[in-house]
Design a protein around this motif. Structure first.
Motif, PDB file in Angstrom:
ATOM      1  N   ALA A  12       1.047  -1.002   0.127  1.00  0.00           N
ATOM      2  CA  ALA A  12      -0.692  -0.358  -0.398  1.00  0.00           C
ATOM      3  C   ALA A  12       0.793   0.903   0.203  1.00  0.00           C
ATOM      4  O   ALA A  12       0.300   2.403  -0.612  1.00  0.00           O
ATOM      5  CB  ALA A  12      -1.112   0.154   0.996  1.00  0.00           C
ATOM      6  N   THR A  13       2.269   1.502   1.062  1.00  0.00           N
ATOM      7  CA  THR A  13       2.404   2.182   0.951  1.00  0.00           C
ATOM      8  C   THR A  13       3.516   2.107  -0.524  1.00  0.00           C
ATOM      9  O   THR A  13       3.559   3.594  -1.001  1.00  0.00           O
ATOM     10  CB  THR A  13       4.127   2.327   1.748  1.00  0.00           C
ATOM     11  N   LEU A  14       4.386   1.401  -1.481  1.00  0.00           N
ATOM     12  CA  LEU A  14       4.929   1.520  -2.529  1.00  0.00           C
ATOM     13  C   LEU A  14       3.816   2.318  -2.855  1.00  0.00           C
ATOM     14  O   LEU A  14       3.956   2.992  -4.278  1.00  0.00           O
ATOM     15  CB  LEU A  14       4.907   0.271  -2.710  1.00  0.00           C
ATOM     16  N   ARG A  15       2.646   1.523  -3.642  1.00  0.00           N
ATOM     17  CA  ARG A  15       1.325   1.921  -4.026  1.00  0.00           C
ATOM     18  C   ARG A  15       0.699   3.515  -3.733  1.00  0.00           C
ATOM     19  O   ARG A  15       0.810   4.270  -5.295  1.00  0.00           O
ATOM     20  CB  ARG A  15       0.641   1.623  -4.177  1.00  0.00           C
ATOM     21  N   GLY A  49       1.207   9.460  -5.455  1.00  0.00           N
ATOM     22  CA  GLY A  49       1.619  10.688  -5.461  1.00  0.00           C
ATOM     23  C   GLY A  49       3.189  11.032  -6.071  1.00  0.00           C
ATOM     24  O   GLY A  49       2.610  12.520  -6.416  1.00  0.00           O
ATOM     25  N   PHE A  50       4.021  10.546  -6.782  1.00  0.00           N
ATOM     26  CA  PHE A  50       4.875  11.538  -6.916  1.00  0.00           C
ATOM     27  C   PHE A  50       4.232  11.642  -8.649  1.00  0.00           C
ATOM     28  O   PHE A  50       4.910  12.728  -8.811  1.00  0.00           O
ATOM     29  CB  PHE A  50       6.195   9.772  -7.611  1.00  0.00           C
ATOM     30  N   LEU A  51       3.860  10.651  -9.266  1.00  0.00           N
ATOM     31  CA  LEU A  51       2.488  10.808 -10.746  1.00  0.00           C
ATOM     32  C   LEU A  51       1.553  12.438 -10.182  1.00  0.00           C
ATOM     33  O   LEU A  51       1.881  13.270 -11.548  1.00  0.00           O
ATOM     34  CB  LEU A  51       2.585   9.868 -11.046  1.00  0.00           C
ATOM     35  N   VAL A  52       1.046  12.196  -9.365  1.00  0.00           N
ATOM     36  CA  VAL A  52       0.227  13.106  -9.343  1.00  0.00           C
ATOM     37  C   VAL A  52       1.320  14.410  -9.624  1.00  0.00           C
ATOM     38  O   VAL A  52       0.876  16.016  -9.588  1.00  0.00           O
ATOM     39  CB  VAL A  52      -0.891  13.049  -8.681  1.00  0.00           C
ATOM     40  N   ALA A  68      -3.637  14.090  -4.963  1.00  0.00           N
ATOM     41  CA  ALA A  68      -3.138  12.495  -4.363  1.00  0.00           C
ATOM     42  C   ALA A  68      -3.594  11.850  -3.506  1.00  0.00           C
ATOM     43  O   ALA A  68      -3.536  10.497  -4.240  1.00  0.00           O
ATOM     44  CB  ALA A  68      -1.583  12.775  -4.548  1.00  0.00           C
ATOM     45  N   SER A  69      -4.063  12.080  -2.258  1.00  0.00           N
ATOM     46  CA  SER A  69      -4.587  11.458  -1.107  1.00  0.00           C
ATOM     47  C   SER A  69      -5.304  11.179  -0.943  1.00  0.00           C
ATOM     48  O   SER A  69      -5.532   9.564  -1.177  1.00  0.00           O
ATOM     49  CB  SER A  69      -3.817  12.484  -0.367  1.00  0.00           C
ATOM     50  N   ALA A  70      -6.490  11.857  -2.375  1.00  0.00           N
ATOM     51  CA  ALA A  70      -7.827  10.645  -2.418  1.00  0.00           C
ATOM     52  C   ALA A  70      -7.631   9.840  -3.618  1.00  0.00           C
ATOM     53  O   ALA A  70      -8.302   8.775  -3.640  1.00  0.00           O
ATOM     54  CB  ALA A  70      -8.563  12.476  -3.585  1.00  0.00           C
ATOM     55  N   LEU A  71      -6.584  10.350  -4.205  1.00  0.00           N
ATOM     56  CA  LEU A  71      -6.481   8.631  -5.580  1.00  0.00           C
ATOM     57  C   LEU A  71      -5.592   7.371  -5.023  1.00  0.00           C
ATOM     58  O   LEU A  71      -6.253   6.307  -5.174  1.00  0.00           O
ATOM     59  CB  LEU A  71      -5.823  10.003  -6.740  1.00  0.00           C
ATOM     60  N   ALA A  72      -4.988   7.984  -3.782  1.00  0.00           N
ATOM     61  CA  ALA A  72      -4.254   6.600  -3.745  1.00  0.00           C
ATOM     62  C   ALA A  72      -5.154   6.342  -2.252  1.00  0.00           C
ATOM     63  O   ALA A  72      -5.755   4.443  -2.868  1.00  0.00           O
ATOM     64  CB  ALA A  72      -3.385   6.841  -2.476  1.00  0.00           C
ATOM     65  N   TYR A  73      -6.213   6.503  -2.293  1.00  0.00           N
ATOM     66  CA  TYR A  73      -6.959   5.781  -0.925  1.00  0.00           C
ATOM     67  C   TYR A  73      -8.471   5.542  -1.978  1.00  0.00           C
ATOM     68  O   TYR A  73      -8.589   4.507  -1.978  1.00  0.00           O
ATOM     69  CB  TYR A  73      -7.804   7.024   0.004  1.00  0.00           C
ATOM     70  N   ASN A 111       2.858  12.547   0.724  1.00  0.00           N
ATOM     71  CA  ASN A 111       5.022  13.292   1.006  1.00  0.00           C
ATOM     72  C   ASN A 111       5.139  12.627  -0.291  1.00  0.00           C
ATOM     73  O   ASN A 111       5.641  13.990  -0.730  1.00  0.00           O
ATOM     74  CB  ASN A 111       4.436  12.436   1.973  1.00  0.00           C
ATOM     75  N   SER A 112       4.765  11.851  -0.809  1.00  0.00           N
ATOM     76  CA  SER A 112       4.838  12.220  -2.077  1.00  0.00           C
ATOM     77  C   SER A 112       4.869  13.221  -3.147  1.00  0.00           C
ATOM     78  O   SER A 112       5.505  13.819  -4.096  1.00  0.00           O
ATOM     79  CB  SER A 112       5.228  10.808  -2.574  1.00  0.00           C
ATOM     80  N   ALA A 113       3.435  12.849  -3.344  1.00  0.00           N
ATOM     81  CA  ALA A 113       3.199  13.925  -4.242  1.00  0.00           C
ATOM     82  C   ALA A 113       3.829  15.916  -3.962  1.00  0.00           C
ATOM     83  O   ALA A 113       4.414  16.185  -4.369  1.00  0.00           O
ATOM     84  CB  ALA A 113       1.776  14.688  -4.325  1.00  0.00           C
ATOM     85  N   SER A 114       4.070  15.971  -2.059  1.00  0.00           N
ATOM     86  CA  SER A 114       4.540  17.256  -1.558  1.00  0.00           C
ATOM     87  C   SER A 114       6.100  16.950  -2.428  1.00  0.00           C
ATOM     88  O   SER A 114       6.365  18.809  -2.438  1.00  0.00           O
ATOM     89  CB  SER A 114       4.338  17.271  -0.529  1.00  0.00           C
ATOM     90  N   ASN A 115       6.811  16.550  -2.525  1.00  0.00           N
ATOM     91  CA  ASN A 115       8.427  16.558  -2.651  1.00  0.00           C
ATOM     92  C   ASN A 115       8.227  16.264  -4.353  1.00  0.00           C
ATOM     93  O   ASN A 115       9.266  17.134  -4.781  1.00  0.00           O
ATOM     94  CB  ASN A 115       8.903  15.400  -2.061  1.00  0.00           C
ATOM     95  N   SER A 116       7.498  15.979  -4.996  1.00  0.00           N
ATOM     96  CA  SER A 116       7.585  15.632  -6.140  1.00  0.00           C
ATOM     97  C   SER A 116       7.201  17.035  -6.682  1.00  0.00           C
ATOM     98  O   SER A 116       7.229  17.518  -8.286  1.00  0.00           O
ATOM     99  CB  SER A 116       6.753  15.067  -7.158  1.00  0.00           C
ATOM    100  N   ASN A 117       6.494  17.509  -6.461  1.00  0.00           N
ATOM    101  CA  ASN A 117       6.333  19.105  -6.396  1.00  0.00           C
ATOM    102  C   ASN A 117       7.661  19.996  -7.395  1.00  0.00           C
ATOM    103  O   ASN A 117       6.951  20.621  -7.466  1.00  0.00           O
ATOM    104  CB  ASN A 117       5.253  19.519  -5.257  1.00  0.00           C
ATOM    105  N   PHE A 118       8.011  19.584  -6.516  1.00  0.00           N
ATOM    106  CA  PHE A 118       9.392  20.623  -6.892  1.00  0.00           C
ATOM    107  C   PHE A 118       9.761  20.600  -8.202  1.00  0.00           C
ATOM    108  O   PHE A 118      10.985  21.163  -8.962  1.00  0.00           O
ATOM    109  CB  PHE A 118      10.308  20.314  -6.351  1.00  0.00           C
ATOM    110  N   ILE A 119       9.519  19.408  -8.821  1.00  0.00           N
ATOM    111  CA  ILE A 119      10.212  19.019 -10.018  1.00  0.00           C
ATOM    112  C   ILE A 119       9.633  20.259 -11.157  1.00  0.00           C
ATOM    113  O   ILE A 119       9.949  20.205 -11.855  1.00  0.00           O
ATOM    114  CB  ILE A 119       9.334  17.256 -10.720  1.00  0.00           C
ATOM    115  N   PRO A 120       8.561  20.319 -11.156  1.00  0.00           N
ATOM    116  CA  PRO A 120       7.426  21.548 -12.328  1.00  0.00           C
ATOM    117  C   PRO A 120       7.807  22.967 -11.851  1.00  0.00           C
ATOM    118  O   PRO A 120       8.652  23.967 -12.789  1.00  0.00           O
ATOM    119  CB  PRO A 120       5.425  20.679 -12.453  1.00  0.00           C
TER     120      PRO A 120
END
Lengths: 509, 146
Positions: free
Chosen positions: A255-258, A263-266, A277-282, A315-324
C-alpha cells in the motif's frame, strides 16, 4: 554521472551548518504548523518571507527553510487528523478517514508511528524520482521560447481548472482574479500605470506578502471562527502501543509503495498537490483491497493500508511538486507558488533557465529534501507526543499570535498602514470567496504566473508582428495546447464513470 | 440566500470595473503589437464569462451561518481592521496589547486572558522581530520611551 556530481554539490550546500540548521528548524516549524489547525504551510511560508529578508539569507537558504516547512507540515497534518479527526491541512482529510477510527480503537500510537514511516518512504521515493526526472525535464525545457512558454502556462492553468474537479468555473475565476491582481502597478513595457487608482501605494504593484498573508492567513481565521462556533471535535488521549510491529509493516508495504508512486505522478502535474494525490491513492487502495475479496477490509473503520497509502501519497506529491517548480517554473501547489514568488523577490526568474544557471540553488534544495525527510522521521516518531500537546493550545492564544505575525510580515515590507488595511480587506474578500467554494491556490498561481505569462505573450506577438498563430507554430506548443485541451475535457467525461463507481462503492459500505 | 448566482454577479461587477479602468490604457509610444491593456482585458473577459456561467447555472447554495456566528465574524473583521488602522499611530506594543483583547474574547477568552495573550505576544514578538531580527516596527505613542 553528471547528475551524481551535481547531487554531491547539492549535499555540500545543504550540509553547510547554516543550511542544516535551517532544515532542522524548518522541519520543527513545519510539523508544528501542520499540527495546528488554521496554520497551513502557505501561511507559514508567507509569514516567513519578510523574516528571511530581514535575516539576509541567500536564496538557497531561504528555499531550504521554506521547503522544510512545506514537507514538514505534511508530517504534522497527520497528527491532528489522527488524534482529533480535524485535518491540520487540506491533504490530511483522507488521513482522518482511517486514522481517527484507529485512534478511537486505542491504536493511536501505531497509527502515528506507521504514518510517519510511510510519509518518509513516500518522500524518499519522490526525492529519488526528482533526481532522476528533473534533469531530463530541464533539458527538454531548454528548448522553450516565449511561445512555448505561453503554451506551458495555458497547460498549467488547464490542469488547475481540470484537476480541481470540484468546480472548474470557480477555479478558472480564481486564476483570472490572480492574473488581474498581477497587472496592478506600472507596466514594465510601456510605463503605463494600470489599476493604481491614483494611489502611490499601488505604483509598483501589490506587495506579494500582503496578498498571500491576506488571502490565506487572515481568511483562515474567519473560517476557523466559523468552525469553532460550529462545534468541537473530541480528542483522543489514549495513545496505546507507541510503535508499529513488523507485521504491521509487511501488511502495509505494498500500500505504501502504491501510494508513493501515485503521489509522485500526481505531484508532477501542475496544480495537483497532496490533496488530489491522497484522494486518488485512497480510492485506488480501497479498490485493490476490495477486489481481492472484502474479508479483511476495514476501510472506513480504520484500515492501516488506507492510512499508509494516503500518507505515502501526500508526502510523495509534496516532494515531487518541486519538479515542475524547479524545471519549468510552474508551481503545482499554493506553497510552491509562494516559494517561486520569493525567488522573484531575489531577482531570479523562475523557468527552465533556473535549473541550469543556478545549480547550487537547485541541487542544494534537492539535497536538503533528503536531509529534511530524515530529520522529520527522526523527530516525528519519538517526539509525536510533544507535537500532539500543541493541540491543547487554545484558539484564543493561537489566533492573536497568527494576527500579530501576519501584521508584522506585511508591515515589514513597506511600513504603510495601507498594506495592513489591504491585508484585512483581502482576507475578508478571500473568506467570502472561499465560502462560495472558490479555491485560493489557483488565485495565487495566477498571481505568480501572471507577469511571466503576459511578458511571454507580448514577446511572442512582438516577434511575429502581431500574428496570433505564432502561439501554435512549434511542435512543443502544439503538444502543450493539445494536452491542455485533453486535461480540460477529461473531467467532463470522467465524472460520469467515477460517479457510477462511487455509487457502487457506497453500496458496498 | 447566498449562492453561485451572487458569486456570478460579483464576478460580472469585477469584470466591468476591470473593463472601465482598463479600456483607456494606451501606451504613449507603441512599439509592440500588444499594448498594456490587452492582457487585463482578456482576464476581464474570462472573468465575465465565468460570472455569466455562474449566474445562468445558479445553485450551490451556501448554508447560512447562524446569527451568532455572523456577529462574531463581523466583530473579528472589525477588530482586524482596527488593528490595521491603529498599528502605526499607536505603535506596535500598545496596539497589539489593546486589540488582541477583543480578538481573544471572540475566540472564547476572558478579558484578562486576552490581555495576557496580547501582552505576552506583543512583548515576545517585539523582542524577536525588532531586537533580534531587525525588522523595524512602529514605536507610536511609546516613541522615545522604548
Amino acid at each position: 554521472m553528471e547528475t551524481l556530481s551535481y547531487l554531491a554539490t547539492g549535499f555540500g550546500v545543504a550540509l553547510n551548518p547554516t543550511n542544516l540548521l535551517l532544515a532542522a528548524l524548518g522541519s520543527v516549524i513545519g510539523t508544528m504548523v501542520g499540527v495546528l489547525p488554521g496554520l497551513g504551510p502557505i501561511n507559514a511560508v508567507a509569514m516567513l518571507v519578510p523574516v528571511v529578508f530581514a535575516l539576509g539569507l541567500p536564496p538557497e537558504s531561504s528555499l531550504i527553510l521554506m521547503a522544510a516547512i512545506y514537507i514538514g507540515s505534511e508530517y504534522g497534518g497527520r497528527i491532528s487528523a489522527i488524534l482529533l479527526n480535524v485535518p491540520g491541512e487540506a491533504s490530511a482529510v483522507m488521513t482522518a478517514l482511517e486514522g481517527y477510527p484507529l485512534a478511537r480503537e486505542g491504536r493511536a500510537g501505531i497509527a502515528l508511528s506507521l504514518s510517519a514511516w510511510t510519509s518518509f518512504v513516500g518522500s524518499a521515493i519522490a526525492t529519488i524520482g526528482i533526481v532522476i526526472a528533473a534533469p531530463l525535464l530541464a533539458k527538454w525545457a531548454l528548448a522553450f521560447g516565449p511561445t512555448e512558454y505561453v503554451g506551458l502556462m495555458v497547460f498549467a492553468f488547464a490542469c488547475l481548472t481540470g484537476l480541481l474537479t470540484d468546480s472548474p468555473v470557480k477555479a478558472l475565476l480564481a486564476i483570472m482574479i490572480g492574473l488581474g491582481i498581477s497587472t496592478i502597478g506600472i507596466d514594465a513595457n510601456s510605463g503605463v500605470y494600470r489599476y493604481t487608482f491614483g494611489s502611490p501605494n499601488l505604483v509598483d504593484g501589490v506587495q506579494f506578502a500582503t496578498v498571500v498573508i491576506g488571502l490565506f492567513a487572515i481568511s483562515e481565521l474567519l473560517i476557523m471562527l466559523e468552525g469553532i462556533r460550529g462545534g468541537a471535535a473530541s480528542r483522543i488521549e489514549q495513545m496505546g502501543k507507541p510503535l508499529f510491529s513488523w507485521a504491521d509493516l509487511t501488511f502495509t508495504n505494498m500500500a505504501t509503495l502504491r501510494g508513493s508512486i501515485i503521489g509522485f505522478l500526481v505531484g508532477i502535474l501542475p496544480g495537483a498537490g497532496g490533496t488530489v494525490a491522497s484522494a486518488l491513492a485512497y480510492t485506488t487502495e480501497k479498490r485493490v483491497v476490495e477486489r481481492r475479496g472484502t474479508a479483511d477490509s476495514r476501510f472506513g473503520r480504520g484500515d492501516l493500508r488506507g492510512l499508509a497509502s494516503v500518507e505515502a501519497a501526500n508526502n510523495s506529491a509534496s516532494n515531487s511538486n518541486f519538479i515542475p517548480m524547479l524545471t519549468l517554473g510552474i508551481p503545482s501547489s499554493g506553497t510552491t507558488a509562494v516559494m517561486l514568488g520569493v525567488l522573484t523577490l531575489y531577482n531570479l526568474t523562475p523557468g527552465p533557465a533556473l535549473f541550469n544557471s543556478q545549480p547550487t540553488l537547485v541541487w542544494g534544495l534537492i539535497a536538503s529534501l533528503f536531509i529534511g525527510n530524515v530529520i522529520l522521521l527522526a523527530i516525528n516518531i519519538p517526539l509525536v507526543g510533544i507535537f500532539a500537546r500543541l493541540l491543547s493550545v487554545p484558539a484564543w492564544f493561537l489566533v492573536p499570535f497568527i494576527v500579530v505575525v501576519s501584521a508584522i510580515g506585511v508591515y515589514s515590507g513597506k511600513s504603510t498602514t495601507f498594506d495592513l488595511v489591504l491585508m484585512v480587506a483581502l482576507g475578508v474578500g478571500a473568506y467570502l470567496l472561499r465560502r462560495q467554494g472558490v479555491p485560493m491556490a489557483p488565485l495565487i498561481l495566477g498571481l505568480v504566473l501572471g507577469k511571466i505569462l503576459e511578458q511571454n505573450l507580448r514577446r511572442s506577438l512582438s516577434l511575429s508582428g502581431g500574428d496570433i498563430t505564432v502561439l501554435w507554430w512549434s511542435p512543443i506548443s502544439v503538444t502543450l495546447w493539445t494536452l491542455a485541451i485533453v486535461v480540460l475535457l477529461v473531467p467532463l467525461i470522467v465524472p460520469r464513470i467515477a460517479r457510477r463507481r462511487n455509487a457502487n462503492a457506497i453500496e458496498a459500505d | 440566500m447566498s449562492n453561485d448566482r451572487t458569486l456570478g454577479v460579483a464576478a460580472l461587477i469585477l469584470a466591468a470595473i476591470m473593463l472601465a479602468f482598463g479600456y483607456g490604457l494606451e501606451a504613449p509610444f507603441a512599439y509592440e503589437p500588444v499594448g498594456p491593456k490587452t492582457f487585463p482585458l482578456i482576464a476581464a473577459a474570462i472573468i465575465a464569462l465565468c460570472g455569466a456561467i455562474l449566474v445562468i447555472r445558479g445553485g450551490g447554495a451556501v448554508v447560512p451561518a447562524g446569527p451568532g456566528v455572523n456577529r462574531a465574524l463581523l466583530s473579528l473583521a472589525a477588530s482586524l481592521l482596527a488593528y490595521a488602522l491603529l498599528f502605526q499611530p499607536l505603535g506596535f506594543l500598545v496596539s497589539t496589547t489593546l486589540v488582541m483583547v477583543p480578538i481573544a474574547a471572540i475566540f472564547g477568552a476572558r478579558w484578562w486572558q486576552g490581555l495576557l495573550a496580547g501582552g505576552s505576544i506583543a512583548m515576545g514578538s517585539y523582542l524577536l522581530f525588532e531586537r533580534a531580527l531587525a525588522v523595524v516596527l512602529p514605536a507610536g505613542v511609546l516613541a522615545g520611551i522604548i
